[in-house]
Design a protein around this motif. Structure first.
Motif: not given
Ligand SMILES: NC(=O)c1ccc[n+]([C@@H]2O[C@H](COP(=O)([O-])OP(=O)(O)OC[C@H]3O[C@@H](n4cnc5c(N)ncnc54)[C@H](OP(=O)(O)O)[C@@H]3O)[C@@H](O)[C@H]2O)c1
Length: 304
Positions: A194-208
């Motif tokens: 989903q990250w690959v296709i979302a093409e977001t440029s957000e750099t703050t770390p994402f917790e999962l």
């Protein structure tokens, strides 16, 4: 969108699931390997080498639009081992991406441990890598994932704990009131896609994590186990001195075998930390991802 993704760590537990996910969604995958024997699949191109090998890294990222950097050192008897791979290796890969001039996006699979760099060599190496990659990224769009403890088919660390739980014994590390969180590897692989296709440029770390907002206390894990078994689960606290002794024995035996140990005193500080709860709040604002596998479901359906 370019359909070629370069991936590291593909011969490991998580990387294998990420590659299977990307291949199943029609991507061409260029995969770094330092092993002799690998499997074959349509659209999977192996590149032989490691994170020290600049030529191999250049070849890895050639023609790729996106890099998923999943290779990482998760075991080690001294700090240098983690720094060498997780910091220097990651920076070398970023340099190859920048020199190649084609790839625009770089996803770093960090760890929730990076939230507390003071706890362990591993945590610190992931934190420093995050900082240095961010400083270096410039016009490369950098994403940072901080998954919590990941489990699922192919995992060797949590599997024995879950097996013991289903047999009626839950060894407790650290405080009785500690909070834990977990993530099934299929959900992590989907998040990467989903990250690959979302093409977001957000750099703050994402917790999962698996999205459980309460977090898992030891008592709650015990209750889940009891429900599934239909019989009690015994929660047994492992005394800290015993854990430290086990770490020292593990260090010694691995030194004799010339292998890197998972259990060290450094790792124990991380494992016994009181708050490993996590939140998907931030990531869910940027990518279309909802985890599907809770610990209870995974245990019930033996998804590990
Ligand atoms: N498992 C978890 O619970 C968890 C949680 C949060 C974050 N993570 C992160 O997720 C990533 C994958 O973890 P994992 O559990 O899948 O670990 P793993 O099974 O030990 O896999 C590690 C992968 O990295 C590769 N690798 C290590 N050092 C390398 C080097 N110098 N050059 C090239 N490749 C190298 C390994 O290659 P070989 O097969 O040749 O050894 C392997 O493919 C790591 O970055 C880890 O920090 C894991």
């Amino acid at each position: 969108m370019n359909r070629t993704v370069a991936v590291t760590g593909v011969t490991g537990f998580i990387g294998k699931h990420i590659v299977e996910k990307l291949l199943s969604r029609g991507f061409v995958v260029r995969a770094l390997t330092r092993q002799d024997s690998t499997y074959t699949a349509d659209n999977l191109i192996w590149v032989r080498g490691n994170l020290d090998d600049r030529v191999a890294l250049t070849e890895l990222v050639r023609g790729a639009d996106c890099v998923i950097h999943c290779a990482g050192q998760v075991r080690g008897s001294q700090e240098d081992v983690f720094t060498h791979c997780n910091v220097s290796g990651s920076l070398r890969l970023m340099q190859a991406v920048q020199a190649g001039g084609h790839c625009q996006r770089f996803l770093f699979i960090s760890s929730l441990a990076a939230r507390y760099p003071q706890l362990s060599w591993y945590a610190n190496s992931k934190f420093i890598a995050e900082q240095k990659l961010t400083a270096m990224a410039s016009d490369i769009s950098l994403g940072i994932f901080r998954p919590t403890a990941v489990y699922g088919p192919g995992d060797k660390e949590l599997k024995p704990v879950f097996n013991w739980l289903l047999r009626g014994i839950l060894p407790r590390l650290g405080y009785a009131e500690s909070l834990l969180s977990f993530l099934h590897v299929s959900d992590l692989a989907e998040a990467v896609y989903q990250w690959v296709i979302a093409e977001t440029s957000e750099t703050t770390p994402f917790e999962l994590c698996d999205g459980d907002i309460e977090g898992y206390s030891w008592k709650r894990l015990q209750e889940i186990g009891s429900r599934i078994r239909g019989n009690p689960v015994h929660l047994i606290g492992v005394p800290l001195p015993l854990l430290k002794l086990a770490a020292d024995v593990s260090m010694l035996s691995h030194r004799i075998m010339r292998k890197e140990p998972m259990l060290t005193r450094s790792k124990i500080r991380e494992l016994t930390h009181s708050d490993w709860s996590a939140s998907n709040f931030h990531i869910s604002k940027y990518i279309n991802w909802r985890p599907e596998v809770s610990v209870e479901r995974a245990l019930r359906e033996r998804l590990f």
